[in-house]
Motif scaffolding. Structure first.
Motif, PDB file in Angstrom:
ATOM      1  N   SER A  20       0.802  -1.246   0.065  1.00 20.27           N
ATOM      2  CA  SER A  20      -0.056   0.055   0.114  1.00 20.27           C
ATOM      3  C   SER A  20       0.875   1.280  -0.079  1.00 20.27           C
ATOM      4  O   SER A  20       2.021   1.266   0.295  1.00 20.27           O
ATOM      5  CB  SER A  20      -0.919   0.052   1.294  1.00 20.27           C
ATOM      6  N   ASN A  21       0.195   2.361  -0.341  1.00 17.88           N
ATOM      7  CA  ASN A  21       1.290   3.453  -0.462  1.00 17.88           C
ATOM      8  C   ASN A  21       1.789   3.968   1.189  1.00 17.88           C
ATOM      9  O   ASN A  21       2.816   4.316   1.292  1.00 17.88           O
ATOM     10  CB  ASN A  21       0.297   4.713  -0.829  1.00 17.88           C
ATOM     11  N   SER A  22       0.785   3.639   2.253  1.00 23.23           N
ATOM     12  CA  SER A  22       1.250   3.804   3.447  1.00 23.23           C
ATOM     13  C   SER A  22       2.408   2.910   3.753  1.00 23.23           C
ATOM     14  O   SER A  22       3.460   3.267   4.493  1.00 23.23           O
ATOM     15  CB  SER A  22       0.117   3.758   4.444  1.00 23.23           C
ATOM     16  N   CYS A  28      10.266   3.492   3.444  1.00 22.16           N
ATOM     17  CA  CYS A  28      11.243   4.286   2.927  1.00 22.16           C
ATOM     18  C   CYS A  28      11.663   5.516   3.865  1.00 22.16           C
ATOM     19  O   CYS A  28      12.610   6.062   3.596  1.00 22.16           O
ATOM     20  CB  CYS A  28      10.676   4.829   1.640  1.00 22.16           C
ATOM     21  N   GLY A  29      10.801   5.615   4.769  1.00 23.72           N
ATOM     22  CA  GLY A  29      11.080   6.681   5.890  1.00 23.72           C
ATOM     23  C   GLY A  29      10.709   7.910   5.243  1.00 23.72           C
ATOM     24  O   GLY A  29      11.306   9.024   5.619  1.00 23.72           O
ATOM     25  N   ILE A  30       9.707   8.051   4.190  1.00 20.20           N
ATOM     26  CA  ILE A  30       9.098   9.118   3.413  1.00 20.20           C
ATOM     27  C   ILE A  30       7.801   9.615   4.302  1.00 20.20           C
ATOM     28  O   ILE A  30       6.937   8.697   4.627  1.00 20.20           O
ATOM     29  CB  ILE A  30       8.632   8.967   2.018  1.00 20.20           C
ATOM     30  N   PRO A  31       7.516  10.726   4.764  1.00 21.40           N
ATOM     31  CA  PRO A  31       6.155  11.046   5.512  1.00 21.40           C
ATOM     32  C   PRO A  31       5.153  10.703   4.354  1.00 21.40           C
ATOM     33  O   PRO A  31       5.085  11.059   3.102  1.00 21.40           O
ATOM     34  CB  PRO A  31       6.325  12.586   5.677  1.00 21.40           C
ATOM     35  N   LEU A  35       4.388  11.513   0.169  1.00 21.85           N
ATOM     36  CA  LEU A  35       4.284  10.627  -0.871  1.00 21.85           C
ATOM     37  C   LEU A  35       2.927  10.596  -1.640  1.00 21.85           C
ATOM     38  O   LEU A  35       2.991  10.720  -2.845  1.00 21.85           O
ATOM     39  CB  LEU A  35       4.479   8.996  -0.222  1.00 21.85           C
ATOM     40  N   SER A  36       1.829  10.929  -0.828  1.00 23.91           N
ATOM     41  CA  SER A  36       0.641  11.240  -1.390  1.00 23.91           C
ATOM     42  C   SER A  36       0.893  12.318  -2.499  1.00 23.91           C
ATOM     43  O   SER A  36       0.043  12.410  -3.441  1.00 23.91           O
ATOM     44  CB  SER A  36      -0.154  11.732  -0.255  1.00 23.91           C
TER      45      SER A  36
END
Length: 169
Positions: A20-22, A28-31, A35-36
């Protein structure tokens, strides 16, 4: 071929990984909001920090494919990365680049880049279109191989007006 951008390729990779995107953002440690924004096209550009985080979390993802749509989505297995003698040595003949499996990840895209250039010896790709970027890149790689430069000194300048100089060896 339809016009694709980084967001579309990133969505394709996330789907390919079955995440999933989350989950992807967390790995990845991306907020998640960042990403959204990338995936929805709100942010048209992707920062080098985010690309680095993605590459660190998924070293088998080709950065060339992600950013430019060139080559395959996934790189060959990290264990098949060329040995250290095929990689450029920037310091001296006596020093070698690290070759443990963790450090090979750092050079996996270099290996992919070299294999892409070697596969496309002819400047003609995709029918009659000439891919000048690959040809130019191939020429630059050949120039570097013929006349390898050596690092003789690295100087770091700090914001308090001081500096340090580092010498190899």
């Amino acid at each position: 071929m339809k016009e694709e951008n980084v967001a579309i390729r990133l969505k394709d990779f996330i789907e390919e990984m079955g995440l999933s995107n989350s989950q992807f953002a967390d790995q990845c440690g991306i907020p998640r909001p960042s990403l959204s924004q990338i995936l929805t096209g709100r942010n048209k550009k992707i920062s080098d920090v985010i690309v680095g985080q993605i590459h660190h979390a998924f070293p088998n993802l080709s950065v060339l494919w992600l950013l430019f749509g060139e080559g395959a989505m996934l790189l060959p297995d990290v264990n098949s990365v060329r040995e250290e003698e095929d990689l450029p040595n920037l310091f001296s003949e006596s020093e070698k680049l690290p070759v443990n499996s963790r450090d090979k990840l750092k050079y996996s895209n270099l290996s992919a880049l070299n294999s892409e250039v070697n596969r496309s010896q002819s400047p003609v790709n995709n029918g009659d279109k000439v891919d000048f970027r690959n040809l130019e890149l191939q020429r630059e790689i050949e120039k570097i191989r013929k006349n390898p430069r050596k690092v003789v000194q690295i100087t770091v300048y700090y914001d308090d007006s001081t500096f340090e100089t580092f010498l190899p060896g």
